[in-house]
Design an enzyme around this catalytic site. Structure first.
Site, PDB file in Angstrom:
ATOM      1  N   GLN A 161      -8.048 -47.202 -29.685  1.00  0.00           N
ATOM      2  CA  GLN A 161      -9.504 -48.075 -29.387  1.00  0.00           C
ATOM      3  C   GLN A 161      -9.504 -48.768 -30.855  1.00  0.00           C
ATOM      4  OE1 GLN A 161     -10.682 -48.384 -25.826  1.00  0.00           O
ATOM      5  NE2 GLN A 161      -8.548 -47.823 -26.029  1.00  0.00           N
ATOM      6  N   ARG A 181     -16.458 -48.047 -27.899  1.00  0.00           N
ATOM      7  CA  ARG A 181     -15.831 -49.157 -28.815  1.00  0.00           C
ATOM      8  C   ARG A 181     -14.759 -49.875 -28.087  1.00  0.00           C
ATOM      9  NH1 ARG A 181     -15.715 -46.711 -33.195  1.00  0.00           N
ATOM     10  NH2 ARG A 181     -14.641 -48.343 -34.233  1.00  0.00           N
ATOM     11  N   ALA A 202     -18.511 -48.988 -20.922  1.00  0.00           N
ATOM     12  CA  ALA A 202     -17.247 -48.481 -21.175  1.00  0.00           C
ATOM     13  C   ALA A 202     -16.549 -49.728 -22.308  1.00  0.00           C
ATOM     14  CB  ALA A 202     -16.390 -48.676 -19.980  1.00  0.00           C
ATOM     15  N   HIS A 203     -15.673 -49.752 -22.731  1.00  0.00           N
ATOM     16  CA  HIS A 203     -14.888 -50.546 -23.730  1.00  0.00           C
ATOM     17  C   HIS A 203     -15.011 -51.807 -23.320  1.00  0.00           C
ATOM     18  CE1 HIS A 203     -10.605 -49.499 -22.278  1.00  0.00           C
ATOM     19  NE2 HIS A 203     -11.278 -49.890 -21.367  1.00  0.00           N
ATOM     20  N   ASN A 204     -15.193 -52.754 -24.343  1.00  0.00           N
ATOM     21  CA  ASN A 204     -15.172 -54.251 -24.180  1.00  0.00           C
ATOM     22  C   ASN A 204     -16.160 -54.885 -23.218  1.00  0.00           C
ATOM     23  OD1 ASN A 204     -12.021 -53.554 -24.663  1.00  0.00           O
ATOM     24  ND2 ASN A 204     -12.792 -54.999 -26.002  1.00  0.00           N
TER      25      ASN A 204
END
Length: 314
Positions: A161, A181, A202-204
């Site tokens: 990540q 991240r 969660a990511h993004n």
């Protein structure tokens, strides 16, 4: 007697100030022992008849401002500075007016803005940015790795990540909430976002300005949440979809597709006695068979009606 505390209407005594924001509870004005009550103009006459009151267009907002004033007056906000037990990387940039609580960890490249308060045991991992006047409650983890793996045969290969988390100004993050991240780009929380405890971002994911989420909400990766949205407790949102500005989701609802129109959305099956729930659940399992049977009966009925019509013509 001077006012010494803020209390609920039903338990306030002669040393307390209380508030009434729900007109349905107006009857409590007759029994409360509060020295002073904050009320809406609609309850002003009733409140004045019982004693001292403060009349305001928004009692709940007045109450919120009062709690801030009260806490500041009584010195309950942490002093600026870094607690001796906190671990702050030399490369991190922490504004002098910010406060970092006990046992917190601030890693390399992190930037923390003015007057932000970081509670105890908070972890902010590398390169994340926290804006001004934010509150990060105890146990929160900001910038942990997103859940990304590629399948190779029967095993999994980790996707590193490489992004970060960017949080705007005036954001609050509840206790034990996790914000991952980004995988490549960043996970972004805009100004004014409010997150309750035990939330997973969660990511993004991108969250728009002044959106609020209650406890145990889970947002899957790469989802975009608009501005001024509210997500009640236990809401789940699948990945790679978008929610329009001013979208409001009722508790325990699962959102599985994009919502392009603002409004309130609810998808909770009503609870009931367990025995009845089991009966309904058993019926639900038969829905496809019932649908197919109804379609078959409709075809037979259509054929019979056509046959009758033909005979009548003859």
């Amino acid at each position: 007697m001077p006012i010494q505390t803020i209390a609920p209407l039903d338990s306030a005594d002669a040393s307390a100030i209380a508030f009434l924001s729900d007109a349905r509870l107006a009857a409590a004005l007759q029994t409360t022992q509060a020295a002073c009550v904050i009320v809406h103009p609609a309850q002003a006459e009733q409140a004045q008849a019982r004693g001292a009151c403060i009349v305001t267009a928004d009692p709940y907002l007045y109450f919120a401002r009062l709690t801030q004033w009260w806490r500041k007056r009584h010195g309950q906000y942490p002093e600026p500075g870094i607690h001796p037990s906190a671990v702050v990387h030399p490369d991190a940039q922490v504004d002098a007016s910010a406060s970092i609580g006990p046992l917190s960890v601030i890693e390399a490249g992190v930037k923390i803005g003015a007057h932000t308060r970081i509670g105890s045991r908070v972890t902010i991992e590398r390169d994340c940015v926290i804006g001004a006047r934010c509150v990060i409650q105890s146990g929160a983890v900001i910038g942990g790795d997103g859940f990304g793996f590629a399948k190779e045969g029967q095993s999994w290969v980790k996707i590193e990540q490489l992004g970060a988390v960017v949080i705007g100004d005036d954001v609050e993050v509840g206790a034990n909430t996790c914000i991952d991240r980004g995988a490549l780009g960043d996970t972004i929380l805009a100004n004014g976002v409010k997150l309750d405890n035990l939330i997973q971002i969660a990511h993004n994911v991108q969250v728009g300005e002044n959106t609020a989420m209650a406890a145990c909400v889970g947002i899957s990766g790469s989802t975009k949440i608009g501005a001024n949205c509210t997500l009640a407790g236990g809401v789940g949102v699948v990945g790679h979809i978008e929610l329009a500005d001013n979208t409001h989701v009722s508790g325990a609802t699962v959102i599985s597709r994009s919502l392009t129109e603002p409004g309130r959305y609810t998808g909770v099956y009503p609870f009931e006695h367990h025995a009845k729930w089991e009966q309904n659940a058993a019926s639900l399992r038969q829905l496809k068979k019932m649908r197919d049977r109804i379609k078959s009966l409709e075809k037979e009925l259509t054929a019979v009606q056509a046959s009758v019509a033909t005979q009548q013509k003859i």
